[in-house]
Design a protein around this motif. Sequence first.
Motif, mmCIF file in Angstrom:
data_model
loop_
_atom_site.group_PDB
_atom_site.id
_atom_site.type_symbol
_atom_site.label_atom_id
_atom_site.label_comp_id
_atom_site.label_asym_id
_atom_site.label_seq_id
_atom_site.Cartn_x
_atom_site.Cartn_y
_atom_site.Cartn_z
ATOM 1 N N LEU A 101 42.220 48.049 66.649
ATOM 2 C CA LEU A 101 41.737 46.688 66.862
ATOM 3 C C LEU A 101 42.703 45.678 66.270
ATOM 4 O O LEU A 101 43.355 45.940 65.264
ATOM 5 C CB LEU A 101 40.361 46.507 66.205
ATOM 6 N N GLU A 102 42.762 44.513 66.888
ATOM 7 C CA GLU A 102 43.572 43.405 66.367
ATOM 8 C C GLU A 102 42.746 42.680 65.304
ATOM 9 O O GLU A 102 41.721 42.086 65.619
ATOM 10 C CB GLU A 102 43.929 42.447 67.511
ATOM 11 N N ILE A 103 43.175 42.754 64.057
ATOM 12 C CA ILE A 103 42.446 42.152 62.951
ATOM 13 C C ILE A 103 42.963 40.731 62.726
ATOM 14 O O ILE A 103 44.149 40.528 62.486
ATOM 15 C CB ILE A 103 42.614 42.989 61.655
ATOM 16 N N ASP A 104 42.076 39.751 62.816
ATOM 17 C CA ASP A 104 42.457 38.352 62.592
ATOM 18 C C ASP A 104 42.612 38.049 61.108
ATOM 19 O O ASP A 104 43.564 37.406 60.687
ATOM 20 C CB ASP A 104 41.415 37.400 63.177
ATOM 21 N N SER A 105 41.630 38.474 60.330
ATOM 22 C CA SER A 105 41.670 38.218 58.899
ATOM 23 C C SER A 105 40.742 39.204 58.201
ATOM 24 O O SER A 105 39.940 39.885 58.839
ATOM 25 C CB SER A 105 41.255 36.783 58.590
ATOM 26 N N TYR A 106 40.839 39.250 56.892
ATOM 27 C CA TYR A 106 39.966 40.102 56.096
ATOM 28 C C TYR A 106 39.941 39.566 54.672
ATOM 29 O O TYR A 106 40.787 38.781 54.273
ATOM 30 C CB TYR A 106 40.430 41.569 56.117
ATOM 31 N N VAL A 107 38.955 40.024 53.913
ATOM 32 C CA VAL A 107 38.856 39.679 52.501
ATOM 33 C C VAL A 107 38.729 40.999 51.756
ATOM 34 O O VAL A 107 37.849 41.808 52.057
ATOM 35 C CB VAL A 107 37.611 38.792 52.219
ATOM 36 N N LEU A 108 39.618 41.218 50.800
ATOM 37 C CA LEU A 108 39.590 42.449 50.021
ATOM 38 C C LEU A 108 39.619 42.093 48.546
ATOM 39 O O LEU A 108 40.551 41.441 48.076
ATOM 40 C CB LEU A 108 40.793 43.337 50.369
ATOM 41 N N THR A 109 38.567 42.489 47.852
ATOM 42 C CA THR A 109 38.505 42.299 46.410
ATOM 43 C C THR A 109 38.175 43.654 45.799
ATOM 44 O O THR A 109 37.122 44.225 46.082
ATOM 45 C CB THR A 109 37.427 41.268 46.024
ATOM 46 N N LEU A 110 39.090 44.160 45.008
ATOM 47 C CA LEU A 110 38.911 45.451 44.357
ATOM 48 C C LEU A 110 38.253 45.230 43.005
ATOM 49 O O LEU A 110 38.683 44.380 42.233
ATOM 50 C CB LEU A 110 40.269 46.139 44.183
ATOM 51 N N ARG A 111 37.202 45.997 42.737
ATOM 52 C CA ARG A 111 36.495 45.873 41.466
ATOM 53 C C ARG A 111 36.966 46.974 40.524
ATOM 54 O O ARG A 111 37.119 48.112 40.935
ATOM 55 C CB ARG A 111 34.997 45.956 41.688
ATOM 56 N N TYR A 112 37.164 46.602 39.252
ATOM 57 C CA TYR A 112 37.636 47.546 38.249
ATOM 58 C C TYR A 112 37.270 47.003 36.876
ATOM 59 O O TYR A 112 36.620 45.973 36.769
ATOM 60 C CB TYR A 112 39.146 47.755 38.388
ATOM 61 N N VAL A 113 37.674 47.711 35.821
ATOM 62 C CA VAL A 113 37.552 47.197 34.456
ATOM 63 C C VAL A 113 38.972 47.028 33.958
ATOM 64 O O VAL A 113 39.753 47.980 33.939
ATOM 65 C CB VAL A 113 36.743 48.154 33.553
ATOM 66 N N CYS A 114 39.315 45.798 33.569
ATOM 67 C CA CYS A 114 40.690 45.496 33.163
ATOM 68 C C CYS A 114 41.046 46.248 31.870
ATOM 69 O O CYS A 114 40.151 46.685 31.134
ATOM 70 C CB CYS A 114 40.886 43.992 33.005
ATOM 71 N N PRO A 115 42.338 46.422 31.607
ATOM 72 C CA PRO A 115 42.759 47.163 30.406
ATOM 73 C C PRO A 115 42.178 46.604 29.100
ATOM 74 O O PRO A 115 41.777 47.377 28.215
ATOM 75 C CB PRO A 115 44.280 47.039 30.436
ATOM 76 N N ALA A 116 42.118 45.301 28.942
ATOM 77 C CA ALA A 116 41.579 44.710 27.708
ATOM 78 C C ALA A 116 40.097 45.069 27.533
ATOM 79 O O ALA A 116 39.663 45.430 26.432
ATOM 80 C CB ALA A 116 41.769 43.198 27.718
ATOM 81 N N CYS A 117 39.331 44.979 28.616
ATOM 82 C CA CYS A 117 37.909 45.315 28.535
ATOM 83 C C CYS A 117 37.710 46.809 28.327
ATOM 84 O O CYS A 117 36.831 47.227 27.568
ATOM 85 C CB CYS A 117 37.176 44.848 29.787
ATOM 86 N N ARG A 118 38.516 47.638 28.979
ATOM 87 C CA ARG A 118 38.417 49.084 28.817
ATOM 88 C C ARG A 118 38.707 49.468 27.362
ATOM 89 O O ARG A 118 38.005 50.278 26.767
ATOM 90 C CB ARG A 118 39.379 49.800 29.762
ATOM 91 N N LYS A 119 39.726 48.843 26.789
ATOM 92 C CA LYS A 119 40.065 49.109 25.394
ATOM 93 C C LYS A 119 38.919 48.707 24.470
ATOM 94 O O LYS A 119 38.553 49.447 23.555
ATOM 95 C CB LYS A 119 41.330 48.351 25.012
#
Length: 126
Positions: A101-119
């Motif tokens: 399919l021809e994709i016009d646009s998309y939104v991608l937000t990856l969720r994680y725990v940043c290094p400072a918060c993980r520490k």
Amino acid sequence: MTRQRRLIEEILSSSQGHLTADEIFLEAKKRSSTIAFGTVYRNLKQMSESGVIRRVPMPDGPDFYDRRVCPHEHLFCRSCRKLTDLPPCDLREYLKEKTGLEIDSYVLTLRYVCPACRKAQIQHPK
């Protein structure tokens, strides 16, 4: 361009990160005590619809607004709720190959725990 819109653009341009409508309003209120939340929200909507800024929708919290409109993705820390840009990479060709399919646009937000918060979580477990 209205005075209010110019103020909102200045706030976003001087920001080091991504801001919510509430954060933009609070900063605008410091600079112009007469500005209303509805004015800020209406201008953000118009600016994102016209492509001047980018709205980053968040399903589990307030949307963020990004002054960078070039194609890029985001990382969202589930712990401190900070939104960070990922280096630009356009996935439209990859998605076209996978879906046909021809994709016009998309939104991608990856969720994680940043290094400072993980520490912090390791040092102070709940």
